[in-house]
Write a protein that holds these residues in place. Structure first.
Motif, short mmCIF file in Angstrom:
data_model
loop_
_atom_site.label_atom_id
_atom_site.label_comp_id
_atom_site.label_asym_id
_atom_site.label_seq_id
_atom_site.Cartn_x
_atom_site.Cartn_y
_atom_site.Cartn_z
N THR A 74 0.96 4.05 -2.97
CA THR A 74 0.57 5.41 -2.57
C THR A 74 1.34 6.59 -2.53
O THR A 74 1.25 7.70 -2.50
N VAL A 100 -6.14 0.02 -3.78
CA VAL A 100 -5.83 1.42 -3.95
C VAL A 100 -6.57 1.99 -5.04
O VAL A 100 -6.82 1.34 -6.11
N THR A 129 -5.89 4.28 -0.03
CA THR A 129 -6.28 2.69 0.42
C THR A 129 -7.68 2.80 1.01
O THR A 129 -8.01 3.43 1.74
N ALA A 167 0.82 -1.11 -0.04
CA ALA A 167 0.19 -0.02 -0.07
C ALA A 167 0.99 1.34 0.01
O ALA A 167 0.55 2.33 -1.01
N ARG A 220 -3.75 8.95 -4.35
CA ARG A 220 -4.39 7.73 -4.16
C ARG A 220 -4.71 7.54 -2.83
O ARG A 220 -3.96 8.22 -1.94
#
Length: 192
Positions: free
Chosen positions: A15, A110, A101, A11, A99
């Motif tokens: 991101t 995501v 999560t 993640a 972005r």
């Protein structure tokens, strides 16, 4: 490595952007400068002509810097300081991609901020009873700003729009979390 740790790592990688490009560019520039200096030293040791300036001439030029006008020294110092500040800013900035999560028990989900903005615009338009084109949503780092232009002559229930937007944000359970800010324009537009 545990699954939770692996999912958090994936993640984060999705991101946040990498700082490899500025690091590689800086390293290449330093390597080229060192290679040039080394080449000049080797050429001087072999008694050959320098490429640009002999190491002794470069040392003499550094000693003679005190004879250069103060304005040029200040300009050079400012340029070097700006390059240093730029490198520090690049190293310390967050480099977060647009972005987020979403909560999932089994995997990493995501989602681009534009997808969240589109979902919020749809919910706000439905709650206000206006065309989706009359809704503009921008998603920032911590805030989703909803700007709604009502249809001329038809009132909009602001509380219903705020509730719908907040419900959509809560349902998505995006990380980092979002707060909403809803603005309903005072003037409407003609048509649906």
């Amino acid at each position: 490595m545990s699954t939770d740790h692996l999912l958090r790592r994936v993640a984060r990688r999705e991101t946040h952007s990498s700082k490899a490009v500025p690091a590689v560019v800086t390293a290449v520039l330093v390597i080229l400068a060192c290679a040039y200096a080394g080449t000049e030293v080797v050429l001087a040791m072999l008694g050959m002509r320098p490429l640009l300036a002999a190491p002794g001439d470069m040392g003499a030029a550094l000693v003679a810097v005190s004879t250069v006008a103060a304005a040029w020294l200040i300009v050079g110092g400012v340029v070097v300081a700006l390059i240093g500040v730029l490198l520090v800013v690049v190293a310390l900035r967050a480099s977060r991609r647009p972005r987020r999560t979403l909560h999932s028990d089994r995997t990493v989900v995501v989602v681009d901020d534009r997808v969240i903005a589109s979902a919020l615009a749809r919910r706000a338009a439905d709650a206000a009873g206006v065309d989706p084109d009359a809704t503009l949503v921008t998603v920032g780092r911590r805030t989703a700003e909803v700007r709604l232009t009502p249809t001329s002559g038809l009132p909009v229930d602001r509380e219903a729009v705020v509730t719908a937007v907040d419900d959509e944000i809560a349902r998505s359970d995006a990380r980092p979390p979002l707060r909403s800010r809803t603005t309903i324009e005072r003037t409407g537009k003609v048509g649906a």
